[in-house]
Design a protein around this motif. Sequence first.
Motif, PDB file in Angstrom:
ATOM      1  N   LEU A 170       0.831  -1.205   0.000  1.00 50.22           N
ATOM      2  CA  LEU A 170       0.000   0.000   0.000  1.00 50.22           C
ATOM      3  C   LEU A 170       0.863   1.253   0.000  1.00 50.22           C
ATOM      4  O   LEU A 170       0.659   2.175  -0.801  1.00 50.22           O
ATOM      5  N   LEU A 171       1.864   1.299   0.891  1.00 47.52           N
ATOM      6  CA  LEU A 171       2.729   2.475   0.969  1.00 47.52           C
ATOM      7  C   LEU A 171       3.595   2.592  -0.281  1.00 47.52           C
ATOM      8  O   LEU A 171       3.840   3.701  -0.771  1.00 47.52           O
ATOM      9  N   GLY A 172       4.052   1.446  -0.807  1.00 44.38           N
ATOM     10  CA  GLY A 172       4.856   1.485  -2.018  1.00 44.38           C
ATOM     11  C   GLY A 172       4.086   2.038  -3.191  1.00 44.38           C
ATOM     12  O   GLY A 172       4.632   2.792  -4.010  1.00 44.38           O
ATOM     13  N   ASP A 173       2.814   1.692  -3.271  1.00 44.38           N
ATOM     14  CA  ASP A 173       1.967   2.192  -4.345  1.00 44.38           C
ATOM     15  C   ASP A 173       1.785   3.706  -4.228  1.00 44.38           C
ATOM     16  O   ASP A 173       1.791   4.429  -5.229  1.00 44.38           O
ATOM     17  N   ILE A 174       1.613   4.190  -2.989  1.00 45.50           N
ATOM     18  CA  ILE A 174       1.442   5.623  -2.759  1.00 45.50           C
ATOM     19  C   ILE A 174       2.724   6.378  -3.094  1.00 45.50           C
ATOM     20  O   ILE A 174       2.703   7.465  -3.683  1.00 45.50           O
ATOM     21  N   ALA A 175       3.873   5.789  -2.728  1.00 41.09           N
ATOM     22  CA  ALA A 175       5.147   6.503  -2.873  1.00 41.09           C
ATOM     23  C   ALA A 175       5.686   6.478  -4.299  1.00 41.09           C
ATOM     24  O   ALA A 175       6.516   7.311  -4.654  1.00 41.09           O
ATOM     25  N   ASP A 176       5.243   5.554  -5.108  1.00 35.65           N
ATOM     26  CA  ASP A 176       5.792   5.386  -6.449  1.00 35.65           C
ATOM     27  C   ASP A 176       5.211   6.416  -7.418  1.00 35.65           C
ATOM     28  O   ASP A 176       4.586   6.091  -8.417  1.00 35.65           O
ATOM     29  N   LEU A 177       5.417   7.683  -7.069  1.00 39.67           N
ATOM     30  CA  LEU A 177       4.871   8.763  -7.875  1.00 39.67           C
ATOM     31  C   LEU A 177       5.890   9.887  -8.017  1.00 39.67           C
ATOM     32  O   LEU A 177       6.678  10.146  -7.097  1.00 39.67           O
ATOM     33  N   SER A 178       5.885  10.554  -9.148  1.00 33.03           N
ATOM     34  CA  SER A 178       6.590  11.819  -9.344  1.00 33.03           C
ATOM     35  C   SER A 178       5.543  12.806  -9.822  1.00 33.03           C
ATOM     36  O   SER A 178       4.943  12.608 -10.877  1.00 33.03           O
ATOM     37  N   LEU A 179       5.329  13.869  -9.033  1.00 32.16           N
ATOM     38  CA  LEU A 179       4.197  14.748  -9.294  1.00 32.16           C
ATOM     39  C   LEU A 179       4.633  16.202  -9.318  1.00 32.16           C
ATOM     40  O   LEU A 179       5.495  16.621  -8.533  1.00 32.16           O
ATOM     41  N   PRO A 180       4.018  17.008 -10.183  1.00 34.62           N
ATOM     42  CA  PRO A 180       4.289  18.445 -10.168  1.00 34.62           C
ATOM     43  C   PRO A 180       3.446  19.130  -9.103  1.00 34.62           C
ATOM     44  O   PRO A 180       2.253  18.877  -8.979  1.00 34.62           O
ATOM     45  N   GLY A 181       4.072  19.999  -8.314  1.00 34.58           N
ATOM     46  CA  GLY A 181       3.341  20.756  -7.314  1.00 34.58           C
ATOM     47  C   GLY A 181       2.640  21.943  -7.928  1.00 34.58           C
ATOM     48  O   GLY A 181       2.639  22.143  -9.148  1.00 34.58           O
ATOM     49  N   ALA A 182       2.011  22.760  -7.065  1.00 33.98           N
ATOM     50  CA  ALA A 182       1.275  23.922  -7.558  1.00 33.98           C
ATOM     51  C   ALA A 182       2.198  24.914  -8.256  1.00 33.98           C
ATOM     52  O   ALA A 182       1.761  25.686  -9.108  1.00 33.98           O
ATOM     53  N   VAL A 221       3.754  -5.201   7.499  1.00 36.60           N
ATOM     54  CA  VAL A 221       2.850  -6.139   8.156  1.00 36.60           C
ATOM     55  C   VAL A 221       1.514  -6.152   7.421  1.00 36.60           C
ATOM     56  O   VAL A 221       1.144  -5.168   6.774  1.00 36.60           O
ATOM     57  N   PRO A 222       0.777  -7.253   7.509  1.00 34.79           N
ATOM     58  CA  PRO A 222      -0.574  -7.264   6.933  1.00 34.79           C
ATOM     59  C   PRO A 222      -1.534  -6.519   7.848  1.00 34.79           C
ATOM     60  O   PRO A 222      -1.380  -6.524   9.076  1.00 34.79           O
ATOM     61  N   VAL A 223      -2.528  -5.868   7.262  1.00 40.90           N
ATOM     62  CA  VAL A 223      -3.539  -5.146   8.039  1.00 40.90           C
ATOM     63  C   VAL A 223      -4.918  -5.452   7.463  1.00 40.90           C
ATOM     64  O   VAL A 223      -5.060  -5.747   6.273  1.00 40.90           O
ATOM     65  N   TYR A 224      -5.930  -5.355   8.319  1.00 42.24           N
ATOM     66  CA  TYR A 224      -7.316  -5.593   7.919  1.00 42.24           C
ATOM     67  C   TYR A 224      -8.002  -4.241   7.773  1.00 42.24           C
ATOM     68  O   TYR A 224      -8.378  -3.596   8.761  1.00 42.24           O
ATOM     69  N   ILE A 225      -8.132  -3.770   6.546  1.00 46.04           N
ATOM     70  CA  ILE A 225      -8.686  -2.453   6.259  1.00 46.04           C
ATOM     71  C   ILE A 225      -9.428  -2.503   4.931  1.00 46.04           C
ATOM     72  O   ILE A 225      -9.447  -3.518   4.256  1.00 46.04           O
ATOM     73  N   ASP A 226     -10.052  -1.378   4.580  1.00 48.60           N
ATOM     74  CA  ASP A 226     -10.523  -1.179   3.214  1.00 48.60           C
ATOM     75  C   ASP A 226      -9.384  -0.463   2.484  1.00 48.60           C
ATOM     76  O   ASP A 226      -9.208   0.751   2.642  1.00 48.60           O
ATOM     77  N   PRO A 227      -8.563  -1.179   1.710  1.00 51.37           N
ATOM     78  CA  PRO A 227      -7.385  -0.544   1.119  1.00 51.37           C
ATOM     79  C   PRO A 227      -7.719   0.585   0.158  1.00 51.37           C
ATOM     80  O   PRO A 227      -6.959   1.548   0.043  1.00 51.37           O
ATOM     81  N   ASP A 228      -8.852   0.493  -0.531  1.00 56.33           N
ATOM     82  CA  ASP A 228      -9.225   1.562  -1.453  1.00 56.33           C
ATOM     83  C   ASP A 228      -9.485   2.865  -0.712  1.00 56.33           C
ATOM     84  O   ASP A 228      -9.055   3.940  -1.142  1.00 56.33           O
ATOM     85  N   GLN A 229     -10.190   2.772   0.426  1.00 54.65           N
ATOM     86  CA  GLN A 229     -10.505   3.985   1.184  1.00 54.65           C
ATOM     87  C   GLN A 229      -9.265   4.541   1.887  1.00 54.65           C
ATOM     88  O   GLN A 229      -9.080   5.756   1.964  1.00 54.65           O
ATOM     89  N   VAL A 230      -8.411   3.661   2.417  1.00 53.85           N
ATOM     90  CA  VAL A 230      -7.177   4.133   3.050  1.00 53.85           C
ATOM     91  C   VAL A 230      -6.252   4.738   1.999  1.00 53.85           C
ATOM     92  O   VAL A 230      -5.608   5.775   2.233  1.00 53.85           O
ATOM     93  N   ARG A 231      -6.198   4.118   0.826  1.00 55.28           N
ATOM     94  CA  ARG A 231      -5.393   4.685  -0.262  1.00 55.28           C
ATOM     95  C   ARG A 231      -5.933   6.057  -0.656  1.00 55.28           C
ATOM     96  O   ARG A 231      -5.154   6.990  -0.931  1.00 55.28           O
ATOM     97  N   LEU A 232      -7.245   6.188  -0.693  1.00 55.89           N
ATOM     98  CA  LEU A 232      -7.861   7.477  -1.007  1.00 55.89           C
ATOM     99  C   LEU A 232      -7.461   8.532   0.015  1.00 55.89           C
ATOM    100  O   LEU A 232      -7.099   9.659  -0.334  1.00 55.89           O
ATOM    101  N   ALA A 233      -7.501   8.161   1.309  1.00 51.15           N
ATOM    102  CA  ALA A 233      -7.114   9.096   2.360  1.00 51.15           C
ATOM    103  C   ALA A 233      -5.642   9.479   2.234  1.00 51.15           C
ATOM    104  O   ALA A 233      -5.273  10.657   2.344  1.00 51.15           O
TER     105      ALA A 233
END
Length: 405
Positions: A255-267, A283-295
Motif C-alpha cells: 500500500l505504501l509502495g503504491d502511494i510513494a511510487d509517484l513523481s508529481l508536479p506541485g502547484a 505487516v498485513p492489516v485488515y482495512i478497506d485498502p481503497d478507502q485508506v489509499r484514497l485518504a
Amino acid sequence: MRTYPIPFNEEARLRAVYSVPGLGEENSAVFDAICEATRKLLDCPIAHISVVEDDTQWYKSVVGIELDRMPKDNSFCVHTIMSGEPMVVPDLSTDPRFEAHPMVAEGGPGARFYAGVPLILSSGQRFGSLCGLDLVPHEAPSDQQMAVLVDLGQAVVAALEGVPPTPVDQKEDETAKSTFIVLVGHELRTPLTILFGSLQLLEATAESGANKPLMGSARKSAKHLIDLVETIITYSDASTGELRLNEHVCSLEDLLGDIADLSLPGADGVLKSVSVADDSLSVPVYIDPDQVRLALNALLLNAVNHGGQNITVGSRIDGSGNIELVITDDGKLDANVELAALYEPFVVGGDIINRDTRGGLGLGLPLTRKLVELHGGDFEVIAADDHTSAVIRLPAWRVKAAQAG
C-alpha cells in the motif's frame, strides 16, 4: 484513542435520531416486553434497546441488569450500527476488535456473548440496536433465531415511529449530501489536475528524460480516478449519505509502495518525488485498502501542492500498539494556522508558509478524517519547526485481525 468507528454520515444520522418523537428516555411496557422476548430467544440474561447519540449511548429499555447512560467507548452497539446487518460475536474475548474493550477486558464486567440487530428508521438511518448479552460465550444463534430478532427490531422501530415524526429540516440533509458530493468531487478533480499537469510537463520535457516517471504518475492518477468512481458507486448510499467499507487483509508495504511510487508536479510546477521511510513496517492489516489509499492520496497531494520539497510516507506502531501511517514534508506551517480548523470543510486555516493554498486545502483533510473515523481511527496534522506530518492512526486490532485471518 477511541475504541469505536464513526459512520461517514454521522451528522445526518444524528439529525434523524433527534427527530423521532417516541425516542425519549421514558420507557413503556412494550419495549420491556420486546427485550424480554429477546432474552428468551437468545437464552441470554441481559437484553436491551440502545440509542447511540453523539458521544454517549443510553437505553430505551434494559432487562437483566442496571445500565446508565455510558460513553460510546463502552458500547458494542456503535459497531452494530455501522451496517444494516446483524452483528454476532460468540466470544468477545477472542475477537481482535473487542478483546481489549473495557466491557470485555480484565477489570470490566466480563462481557462475552453479543448478538444484536441495528434499529433502522424509515429514513434509512440507524439509531441503535436491539441486542442480547451474556457473560459466558455462546454458540452463534441459528438463522431462524436471527430472523426473529430482526422482526423484533422492526417492532421497536414501528412502536417508536407510531407517532408522526417531527419534520426534519430537509435543507440540512440536502446540505449534508451536497457536502459529501463536494468532498468526493474534490478527490475526483484532483487526480485529473495531476494528470493534466503531468502531461503538460511531459510535453515540455520530452527530451529531458523525465517522461518515464511522469507517464507513470499520469497512469496512476487515472487509475486512482477509476477506482474511486467504482468505490463510490459500489459502496455509497446516496439516500443517506452513507459510505460502507469493503474490508480485507492487505499488505501495508504494498500500500505504501503504491502511494510513494509517484513523481508529481506541485502547484508551482516543480516536480516532486515521494519516498517510503526506511523504518516503515511491512505487516498485513485488515482495512478497506481503497478507502485508506484514497485518504493517503489526499494527504500526499496536499503535501505535493502545498508542502516542502522532500516528502516521505511511512508507517509505525505507537506506544499502544496502534498503526500510524505518516506523510511528512519539510514545509513549515505558520504559527497562526489553526490546526483544528483544517479538519473542517472549506476552511484553509490561516496564513501558510511554504504552502500555497491554490487549489484547496479545504476538502482533502475533512474527507481523510471521515474515512479514518470510519475505520475507528484518528487523524491529525502535526506541525514542527522543520517539517509537517499528517498522521492516520488505526486501531491495533486491525493488525491482530489480519494475523488471525
